[in-house]
Each structure stands twice: as structure tokens, then as C-alpha cells.
Design an enzyme around this catalytic site. Structure first.
Site, PDB file in Angstrom:
ATOM      1  CE  LYS A   1     -42.731  44.628  13.658  1.00  0.00           C
ATOM      2  NZ  LYS A   1     -43.637  43.594  14.178  1.00  0.00           N
TER       3      LYS A   1
ATOM      4  NE  ARG B   1     -54.030  45.117  15.200  1.00  0.00           N
ATOM      5  CZ  ARG B   1     -54.006  43.804  15.957  1.00  0.00           C
ATOM      6  NH1 ARG B   1     -54.827  43.527  16.704  1.00  0.00           N
ATOM      7  NH2 ARG B   1     -52.791  43.010  15.502  1.00  0.00           N
TER       8      ARG B   1
END
Ligand code: BES
Ligand code: ZN
Ligand code: ZN
Length: 483
Positions: free
Chosen positions: A262, A336
Site C-alpha cells: 500500500k 477474503r
């Protein structure tokens, strides 16, 4: 903060500050307040606060007139906010003792509970790592009612249990990642479980390997911190349900993004990437005391998503516990992956209904902003129950689509059963669609709380920092359960 119920009359309540609700369009004649209404200084608008000193006719040292808005719009959510705002207004003035008056139609269990919750939630400040002796706290909060009863006392107690659990969650979520590793989350869960009589088991890396949790392990391998799959069990003493509710909560103690790293700006916020699991740990703490009629089990996969030398790479293919293979396109879509194996494990453990909560996607913030949780469901009945619980608790949620063709259109990998990302469009939906592949046919609701688990701008009733959402919805869902 000590919580009590005081039987009126309000004139006799001895306290440092007496909070009295005033409504729009209803002039308050007591406390010599009438001229303030006549001049327009006080309008009764929601969250408008006016502190009176030396108010005549009351034993209290001060009266805080608390604007409750239009009477026809007033509800328990409004009162929760108002009680919180009152406490946050009085706390910096070093006022230690507060009493809030409920009169007429609002002297009911529902409102007592909301007032207590609002006060405890409002008192919270995320300042535990500030040193110095300028830190203050409110010692006691009382609700003044015309007539006390067992039902009102119980409501006050429930409110205290729920709000204290929510602050427990907020403290966990606010912990920085150097102090709250997956191992430390597991210790906190074990300690909480022991204190409240819950079962707790922590699956370590070798157990995950034995179970074939390749998706979870793939995320974990980039960090020196070992992963932990925390399982917390509540079992009712008397079984009054055939259902078994499974709560599955994302527990990424820090999300750097991994190799798909990020940007630096704002990355510090990614300590809250365990807010889904954190809210569920708090929900379990409350449920242990409130005792719902059905078994509830929490599954919280905890990892640190780091770009270490052993980290998984884009293009890696992992095999999930369910047997499905996943091509890892973006290592930042790690939530996920860990939830996939936790969902499979929850099903294997006999859960008949599943609810997951996760700070899963930036895309849900684009879609709904910071005001609504994104709700995805494979089952209409469970969806309606969660929505009803959320509405009653003042935690806004908005239903999102989960049509099968999102999978066909966006979730295709040439090399594995599934890719872990779906491309540019509908990012929150494709993330949910990915999870659905692992919830399979078990009725399931997914709550994307990326936009709602953290309060960016302080509110009159809430400090900047973790919100504790969706704890209250989960607690109500379990408490209201009927087969
Ligand atoms: N933890 C983030 C989601 C997130 C983003 C939470 C912003 C709170 C605020 C999640 O693991 C993530 O990084 N998701 C990616 C998915 C993408 C790579 C498909 C995202 O949303 O950008
Ligand atoms: Zn991520
Ligand atoms: Zn994440």
C-alpha cells in the site's frame, strides 16, 4: 463508570450535572429556562447543549439542557447519541457525576438502555497511551425515572453490558500492531473467554497445515508473527434452538498490502484491519452475559499481512481448505483469503448460519461512504433478520447485490478456480462474491465495514477512532433468535 437507576423526582436528584431533554417546539418552563427559549438561545434542536448553573428548584449543581430535536422523530438511537454528547460535553469540565432524566413516554426500558449505552460509549476516549495526569473520567452515570422497576434495572444492566463490550472492542481495534500481534489477540480472547465462562481454542500454524488452510497460510507466510485462528464458543445451558450461529471476523492485525504494498500515506490506519473480528470478540463477551438461546461460535483468523522475504507473490496459486484453488493476483486482497478458510472451517464445525464482518474493501467506502455498512446476503431470511437488528440498534446497513453473473463476468482466472480480485468495477461486490464461494449453501451474510469501523472525524457523541460497529447488531441478532 458506575451505572445506577434513580427513582425521581428529578428535583431531588443530587448530582454534579442533571441532564434534561428539551424538544423542538416545546418550551421548558422549569429551571428558569423559559427566557432562553423566548429569546431563541435554545431551540431544542438535536444535540444542542446548554449548561445552566444555579438552576432554581433542583438539588443538582448544574442542569444541562439537552436538545432532543422534534418529538415525533425522537427514538432510542437519538437518545443514545444525546446521552453520549452530554457526557462528552461534561467530561472535559471534570464533572464526575452525571444523571440523565427520562420523563413521560421516554421512561421505558428501551430508552433506559439507550441512555446507558450512549453514556458509556460517549465516555470512551482512545487515549490510553497518552502519559501525564491530565486524563479525566466520569465516575458515575444515573438514569432518573419517575418509578423504578425490575425491568428498567435489567435494561440499564443490559445497556452497560453491551456498551462495555463495545468499548472492549474499541480498545482492541485501537491497539497498534506492534502491541497487538495475532498471538496477542489470541491471548486477549483467551483471557476474555476465561473471565466470562466461554470456551476458547486457538489453532496454530501446524493445525492449519493439517486442515489444509492454504489460503490463510499463504497470507501469513510474509510475516515473522505466527498466525492464529481463534475459536470462541458460547453454549446455552438449555438448548432452545436447532440453529448454530457462526460469526466469522477478519483479524488482520496490520495490512501493509504485502508484496502488492500500500502507499505510505494513511497506512497507519491499517491497524484497524482486525475490526471485524474485534467486534465479534466484543459481541461474544456481551453474549456470555446476556445468554441467547442458541449456540454461537466465533472464528477469527488472525494474521499480519507483511511483505517479508517468504511472502506470497502475485501469481501464486494456493489451495483453500475447501479444495478450491485460488490465483493470488493482488496480495492486498488478503482478507477474503483468510476468511475463505475460516468460513469453510465454520461450516465443518456445524454452523447452520454464518455472518462475517470484515474491513474488506476500499470499494465499499466509494459505494456507501462512512455512513452505511455494506450488507451482502445469500439468504433473504437471514438478511432480513440482520437488517432488523441493525435498524433497532441504530447501526445503518445497506443491502448490496450478489447476482451470480458478477462471478461469471468478473471472477475468472485462466489458471485456477478463482482469482482473488475481480478487477476495477464493483470491487466490494466481487469480494463478497469470492466469499460466497466458501460459504457455499449455508445461509450467510457478509458485512463490509471498511467505511464504518473507524470514525475519522470526532462526533459530539463519539471520539475519533474505532466505532465498535457492528457489535450491537450481532448481539441483537443472537438475542432475538427464533428458529
Ligand atoms: N483492508 C483492506 C480494505 C480497506 C481499505 C479497509 C480501506 C479500510 C480502508 C483490504 O485488505 C484491501 O486492501 N483491499 C483492497 C482490495 C483490492 C486489492 C482488490 C482494496 O480495497 O483496495
Ligand atoms: Zn489488504
Ligand atoms: Zn485488509
Amino acid at each position: 463508570m458506575k451505572i445506577t437507576l434513580i427513582e425521581g423526582p428529578l428535583e431531588q436528584a443530587e448530582t454534579e450535572a442533571l441532564v434534561v431533554l428539551v424538544f423542538e417546539g416545546r418550551k421548558e418552563d422549569r429551571f428558569a429556562a423559559a427566557p432562553l427559549f423566548d429569546s431563541g438561545e435554545i431551540k431544542g434542536k438535536a444535540l444542542e447543549l446548554t449548561l445552566l448553573h444555579h438552576a432554581p428548584g433542583v438539588a443538582a449543581q448544574r442542569v444541562l439542557l439537552a436538545g432532543a430535536g422534534k418529538p415525533e422523530k425522537f427514538d432510542s438511537a437519538e437518545l443514545r447519541r444525546l446521552a453520549g454528547a452530554a457526557v462528552r460535553h461534561l467530561k472535559p469540565k471534570s464533572i464526575k457525576q452525571i444523571a440523565l432524566v427520562l420523563e413521560g413516554d421516554s421512561a421505558t426500558a428501551k430508552f433506559v438502555r439507550a441512555a446507558v449505552e450512549g453514556a458509556i460509549l460517549g465516555e470512551y476516549d482512545p487515549d490510553r497511551y497518552k502519559t501525564g495526569n491530565d486524563k479525566i473520567s466520569v465516575d458515575s452515570f444515573a438514569v432518573v425515572v419517575p418509578r423504578s422497576s425490575a425491568a428498567l434495572k435489567e435494561a440499564a444492566d443490559e445497556g452497560r453490558i453491551i456498551a462495555e463490550a463495545q468499548n472492549f472492542t474499541r480498545n482492541l481495534v485501537n491497539e497498534p500492531a506492534n502491541r497487538l500481534t495475532p498471538t496477542k489477540v489470541a491471548e486477549a480472547a483467551q483471557q476474555m473467554a476465561a473471565e466470562y465462562g466461554l470456551g476458547c481454542e486457538v489453532l496454530d500454524r501446524s493445525r492449519m497445515e493439517a486442515l489444509g488452510m492454504g489460503a490463510l497460510l499463504g497470507v501469513a507466510q510474509g510475516s515473522d508473527e505466527p498466525p492464529a485462528l481463534i475459536v470462541v464458543r458460547y453454549r446455552p445451558t438449555e438448548m432452545r434452538s436447532n440453529a448454530h450461529l457462526g460469526l466469522v471476523g477478519k483479524g488482520v492485525t496490520f495490512d501493509t498490502g504485502g508484496i502488492s504494498i500500500k502507499p505510505a500515506e494513511g497506512m497507519e490506519k491499517m491497524k484497524y484491519d482486525m475490526a471485524g473480528g474485534g467486534s465479534m470478540l466484543g459481541a461474544m463477551r456481551a453474549l456470555a452475559q446476556l445468554k441467547p438461546p442458541l449456540p454461537v461460535t466465533l472464528f477469527m483468523p488472525c494474521v499480519e499481512n507483511m511483505p517479508g522475504s517468504r511472502a506470497q507473490r502475485p501469481g501464486d496459486i494456493v489451495t483453500a481448505m475447501s479444495g478450491k484453488t485460488i490465483e493470488v493476483i493482488n496480495t492486498d486482497a488478503e482478507g477474503r483469503l483468510i476468511l475463505a478458510d475460516a468460513l469453510t472451517y465454520a461450516r465443518q464445525q456445524g454452523c447452520t448460519h454464518l455472518v462475517d464482518a470484515a474491513t474488506l474493501t476500499g470499494a465499499i467506502v466509494v459505494a456507501l461512504g462512512h455512513l452505511n455498512v455494506g450488507l451482502f446476503a445469500s439468504n433473504d431470511d437471514l438478511r432480513d433478520r440482520v437488517l432488523a437488528a441493525a435498524k433497532a440498534e441504530g447501526e445503518r446497513m445497506w443491502p448490496m447485490p450478489l447476482d451470480e453473473d458478477y462471478k461469471e463476468t468478473y471472477l475468472k482466472s485462466p489458471f485456477a478456480d478463482l482469482p482473488n480480485v475481480g478487477g476495477r468495477w464493483g470491487g466490494a461486490i466481487t469480494a463478497a462474491m469470492f466469499l460466497k464461494e466458501f460459504a457455499e449453501e449455508t445461509p450467510w451474510v457478509h458485512l463490509d465495514i471498511a467505511g464504518t469501523a473507524w470514525v475519522d472525524d470526532a462526533k459530539p457523541y463519539a471520539a475519533k477512532g474505532p466505532s465498535g460497529v457492528p457489535l450491537r447488531t450481532l448481539v441483537r441478532l443472537a438475542m432475538a433468535w427464533k428458529d
